[in-house]
Write a protein that holds these residues in place. Structure first.
Motif, PDB file in Angstrom:
ATOM      1  N   LEU A 158       0.828  -1.210   0.000  1.00 27.65           N
ATOM      2  CA  LEU A 158       0.000   0.000   0.000  1.00 27.65           C
ATOM      3  C   LEU A 158       0.857   1.252   0.000  1.00 27.65           C
ATOM      4  CD1 LEU A 158      -2.839   1.198   0.125  1.00 27.65           C
ATOM      5  CD2 LEU A 158      -2.723   1.052   2.621  1.00 27.65           C
ATOM      6  N   LYS A 159       1.951   1.225   0.761  1.00 25.98           N
ATOM      7  CA  LYS A 159       2.830   2.389   0.877  1.00 25.98           C
ATOM      8  C   LYS A 159       3.587   2.642  -0.409  1.00 25.98           C
ATOM      9  CE  LYS A 159       6.641   4.230   3.644  1.00 25.98           C
ATOM     10  NZ  LYS A 159       7.564   3.980   4.775  1.00 25.98           N
ATOM     11  N   ASN A 160       4.049   1.580  -1.065  1.00 25.13           N
ATOM     12  CA  ASN A 160       4.910   1.733  -2.234  1.00 25.13           C
ATOM     13  C   ASN A 160       4.160   1.688  -3.558  1.00 25.13           C
ATOM     14  OD1 ASN A 160       7.923   1.620  -1.219  1.00 25.13           O
ATOM     15  ND2 ASN A 160       6.798   0.126  -0.005  1.00 25.13           N
ATOM     16  N   ASP A 161       2.938   1.183  -3.563  1.00 28.11           N
ATOM     17  CA  ASP A 161       2.159   1.095  -4.796  1.00 28.11           C
ATOM     18  C   ASP A 161       0.747   1.635  -4.578  1.00 28.11           C
ATOM     19  OD1 ASP A 161       3.969  -0.303  -6.728  1.00 28.11           O
ATOM     20  OD2 ASP A 161       3.971  -1.817  -5.157  1.00 28.11           O
ATOM     21  N   THR A 162       0.688   2.833  -3.998  1.00 22.44           N
ATOM     22  CA  THR A 162      -0.609   3.420  -3.676  1.00 22.44           C
ATOM     23  C   THR A 162      -1.473   3.602  -4.922  1.00 22.44           C
ATOM     24  OG1 THR A 162       0.422   4.617  -1.835  1.00 22.44           O
ATOM     25  CG2 THR A 162      -1.753   5.357  -2.551  1.00 22.44           C
ATOM     26  N   ILE A 163      -0.868   4.097  -5.997  1.00 25.63           N
ATOM     27  CA  ILE A 163      -1.628   4.324  -7.226  1.00 25.63           C
ATOM     28  C   ILE A 163      -2.157   3.009  -7.783  1.00 25.63           C
ATOM     29  CG2 ILE A 163      -1.410   5.037  -9.644  1.00 25.63           C
ATOM     30  CD1 ILE A 163       0.217   7.345  -8.804  1.00 25.63           C
ATOM     31  N   LEU A 164      -1.361   1.945  -7.678  1.00 22.58           N
ATOM     32  CA  LEU A 164      -1.818   0.619  -8.129  1.00 22.58           C
ATOM     33  C   LEU A 164      -3.056   0.183  -7.353  1.00 22.58           C
ATOM     34  CD1 LEU A 164      -1.483  -2.109  -9.603  1.00 22.58           C
ATOM     35  CD2 LEU A 164       0.099  -2.789  -7.792  1.00 22.58           C
ATOM     36  N   ILE A 165      -3.014   0.316  -6.024  1.00 24.08           N
ATOM     37  CA  ILE A 165      -4.134  -0.104  -5.183  1.00 24.08           C
ATOM     38  C   ILE A 165      -5.371   0.747  -5.465  1.00 24.08           C
ATOM     39  CG2 ILE A 165      -4.948  -0.405  -2.822  1.00 24.08           C
ATOM     40  CD1 ILE A 165      -2.705  -2.320  -3.629  1.00 24.08           C
ATOM     41  N   VAL A 166      -5.188   2.069  -5.497  1.00 21.57           N
ATOM     42  CA  VAL A 166      -6.321   2.980  -5.713  1.00 21.57           C
ATOM     43  C   VAL A 166      -6.932   2.766  -7.097  1.00 21.57           C
ATOM     44  CG1 VAL A 166      -6.999   5.394  -5.958  1.00 21.57           C
ATOM     45  CG2 VAL A 166      -5.468   4.721  -4.103  1.00 21.57           C
ATOM     46  N   SER A 167      -6.087   2.633  -8.119  1.00 19.87           N
ATOM     47  CA  SER A 167      -6.610   2.423  -9.480  1.00 19.87           C
ATOM     48  C   SER A 167      -7.357   1.107  -9.580  1.00 19.87           C
ATOM     49  CB  SER A 167      -5.472   2.466 -10.506  1.00 19.87           C
ATOM     50  OG  SER A 167      -4.538   1.417 -10.288  1.00 19.87           O
ATOM     51  N   GLY A 168      -6.861   0.091  -8.865  1.00 21.07           N
ATOM     52  CA  GLY A 168      -7.547  -1.205  -8.865  1.00 21.07           C
ATOM     53  C   GLY A 168      -8.915  -1.126  -8.214  1.00 21.07           C
ATOM     54  N   LEU A 169      -8.994  -0.419  -7.083  1.00 19.34           N
ATOM     55  CA  LEU A 169     -10.274  -0.273  -6.388  1.00 19.34           C
ATOM     56  C   LEU A 169     -11.286   0.529  -7.224  1.00 19.34           C
ATOM     57  CD1 LEU A 169      -9.031   0.413  -2.738  1.00 19.34           C
ATOM     58  CD2 LEU A 169     -10.153  -1.661  -3.598  1.00 19.34           C
ATOM     59  N   LEU A 170     -10.795   1.609  -7.841  1.00 22.02           N
ATOM     60  CA  LEU A 170     -11.674   2.431  -8.681  1.00 22.02           C
ATOM     61  C   LEU A 170     -12.168   1.656  -9.892  1.00 22.02           C
ATOM     62  CD1 LEU A 170      -9.785   5.857  -8.588  1.00 22.02           C
ATOM     63  CD2 LEU A 170     -11.933   5.282  -7.442  1.00 22.02           C
ATOM     64  N   ALA A 171     -11.274   0.864 -10.482  1.00 21.13           N
ATOM     65  CA  ALA A 171     -11.674   0.042 -11.629  1.00 21.13           C
ATOM     66  C   ALA A 171     -12.736  -0.967 -11.214  1.00 21.13           C
ATOM     67  CB  ALA A 171     -10.457  -0.667 -12.217  1.00 21.13           C
ATOM     68  N   LEU A 172     -12.549  -1.550 -10.023  1.00 27.70           N
ATOM     69  CA  LEU A 172     -13.510  -2.538  -9.516  1.00 27.70           C
ATOM     70  C   LEU A 172     -14.878  -1.901  -9.282  1.00 27.70           C
ATOM     71  CD1 LEU A 172     -14.037  -5.412  -8.477  1.00 27.70           C
ATOM     72  CD2 LEU A 172     -13.260  -4.644  -6.220  1.00 27.70           C
ATOM     73  N   VAL A 173     -14.883  -0.722  -8.666  1.00 25.66           N
ATOM     74  CA  VAL A 173     -16.146  -0.009  -8.420  1.00 25.66           C
ATOM     75  C   VAL A 173     -16.850   0.311  -9.747  1.00 25.66           C
ATOM     76  CG1 VAL A 173     -17.150   2.155  -7.572  1.00 25.66           C
ATOM     77  CG2 VAL A 173     -15.415   0.961  -6.210  1.00 25.66           C
ATOM     78  N   SER A 174     -16.066   0.738 -10.742  1.00 24.81           N
ATOM     79  CA  SER A 174     -16.663   1.084 -12.033  1.00 24.81           C
ATOM     80  C   SER A 174     -17.282  -0.124 -12.723  1.00 24.81           C
ATOM     81  CB  SER A 174     -15.608   1.719 -12.952  1.00 24.81           C
ATOM     82  OG  SER A 174     -14.682   0.759 -13.434  1.00 24.81           O
ATOM     83  N   CYS A 175     -16.763  -1.317 -12.389  1.00 20.30           N
ATOM     84  CA  CYS A 175     -17.306  -2.547 -12.988  1.00 20.30           C
ATOM     85  C   CYS A 175     -18.709  -2.859 -12.464  1.00 20.30           C
ATOM     86  CB  CYS A 175     -16.378  -3.724 -12.712  1.00 20.30           C
ATOM     87  SG  CYS A 175     -14.822  -3.656 -13.610  1.00 20.30           S
ATOM     88  N   PHE A 176     -19.042  -2.349 -11.263  1.00 20.14           N
ATOM     89  CA  PHE A 176     -20.389  -2.542 -10.734  1.00 20.14           C
ATOM     90  C   PHE A 176     -21.373  -1.572 -11.385  1.00 20.14           C
ATOM     91  CE2 PHE A 176     -17.870  -4.417  -7.292  1.00 20.14           C
ATOM     92  CZ  PHE A 176     -18.580  -5.598  -7.075  1.00 20.14           C
TER      93      PHE A 176
END
Length: 369
Positions: free
Chosen positions: A9-27
């Motif tokens: 989470l600390k070193n790949d914050t953008i990866l985690i956030v982009s993944g969560l946003l992509a997942l939300v958009s899939c709903f």
């Protein structure tokens, strides 16, 4: 497990956030037959191939040897700083800004420790970071957002370089002036030692250089990306399979997540209309301002869906890499390295922000003129 999750989470914050946003958009937009159209496989293939070739070049000591030879005979503090900044500028055009900093910063710190001057070391590292971010803007392969925008807007290599050339020239002049201003005192380093590094073996160097040319030909539209991918992947697998370890797979996955997010946002009418209206007023300044908050790579990818003005977006996302520490994620590399050694992050942040804002203001003025 918890510590590992916090590290990611600390070193790949953008990866985690982009993944969560992509997942939300899939709903909101449920997966359907249009999803594969979101992914720009050409960009992913070129980015992967470039990272793989650069990884192989680093592993044979290409850039350590080059840097060592260039710096080995210089004894002037001022000119050591100047050479490190210029190296960052020109290397980033081919290696990307983050790879350049990962390669040069540890070497630079080893050289700069002879100064025994915290201020000089800090300023040199800051200018190296600014230099890498600005040098990388001249070429489509200089940083990830350039590669994406170059492909997305079907630009020509010559046109792209011509578009960014004025900003690159002004940036180089500003960097040189800044080195002399911030290194207003100078002395000879009598204790300087030439770093002994072995020259890279000729055969691997020629092979990897040829692969790099294959990647450039693909970026230029001369070679099909699937052919490039096959050649690079197979040759590296045969010559040095460990080069695969150093590829930034997190960045590739981040691109996939953003492709999904952006594709879905484009299909949500009220969001699409609102963003199109905002970006339409000034794509360049919108890119600069949004980069200060979410960094220039995701800003470029997000805004590209809502404007046809590719030139303004290229300029804005590149200039937008200046400013805050997170405007370009490559800037975090130098900050983390400096802070781990000097433990003076607050001084670095203040100096970094002031220098970046000055550079950004001057380059925006160039755009306006």
């Amino acid at each position: 497990m918890k510590e590992k999750a916090l590290h990611i989470l600390k070193n790949d914050t953008i990866l985690i956030v982009s993944g969560l946003l992509a997942l939300v958009s899939c709903f909101i937009i449920t997966p359907d037959s249009k999803y594969p159209e979101y992914i720009n496989f050409r960009v992913l293939a070129i980015l992967f191939s470039l990272m793989l070739v650069v990884s192989a070049l680093i592993r044979i000591g290409t850039f350590d040897y080059l840097t060592s030879k260039l710096l080995g005979r210089i004894r002037s503090e001022r000119y050591i700083s100047l050479l490190l900044v210029i190296l960052s500028f020109f290397m980033s055009m081919l290696l990307t800004n983050d790879v350049t900093l990962v390669t040069l910063v540890p070497f630079a710190v080893n050289v700069l420790k002879r100064y025994k001057d915290r201020r000089r070391t800090m300023y040199t590292l800051i200018l190296m970071t600014v230099s890498a971010n600005l040098g990388s803007m001249l070429t489509p392969i200089g940083n990830p957002q350039n590669l994406y925008l170059f492909s997305h807007y079907h630009m020509k290599l010559g046109s792209f370089i011509k578009l960014m050339m004025p900003y690159s020239v002004v940036s180089l002049v500003l960097l040189i002036i800044s080195v002399f201003i911030l290194n207003y005192t100078d002395k000879t380093l009598d204790t300087a030692e030439e770093r002994k590094t072995e020259a890279p073996k000729l055969v691997p160097l020629l092979i990897y250089s040829a692969l790099f040319i294959v990647c450039v030909l693909t970026v230029s539209g001369i070679l099909n990306y699937l052919i490039m991918l096959g050649i690079v992947a197979v040759v590296i697998l045969i010559c040095d399979r460990k080069a695969y370890i150093n590829v930034d797979y997190g960045l590739l996955l981040t691109f996939v997540f953003f492709f999904i997010l952006i594709g879905n946002l484009g299909r949500i009418e009220f969001i699409s209309s609102a963003l199109s209206s905002i970006v339409g007023r000034s794509p360049m300044m919108t890119a600069v301002l949004s980069s200060q908050i979410i960094s220039n790579v995701p800003a470029a990818m997000l805004l590209s869906t809502f404007t046809g003005n590719g030139s303004a977006l290229v300029i804005g996302s590149n200039l937008g890499g200046l400013g805050t520490l997170i405007a370009s994620m490559a800037s975090l590399i130098t900050y983390k390295f400096f802070n781990s050694i000097k433990k003076e992050g607050e001084h670095y942040l203040l100096a970094f922000t002031v220098i970046n804002v000055i550079f950004l203001a001057v380059l925006i003025l160039v755009y306006v003129i």
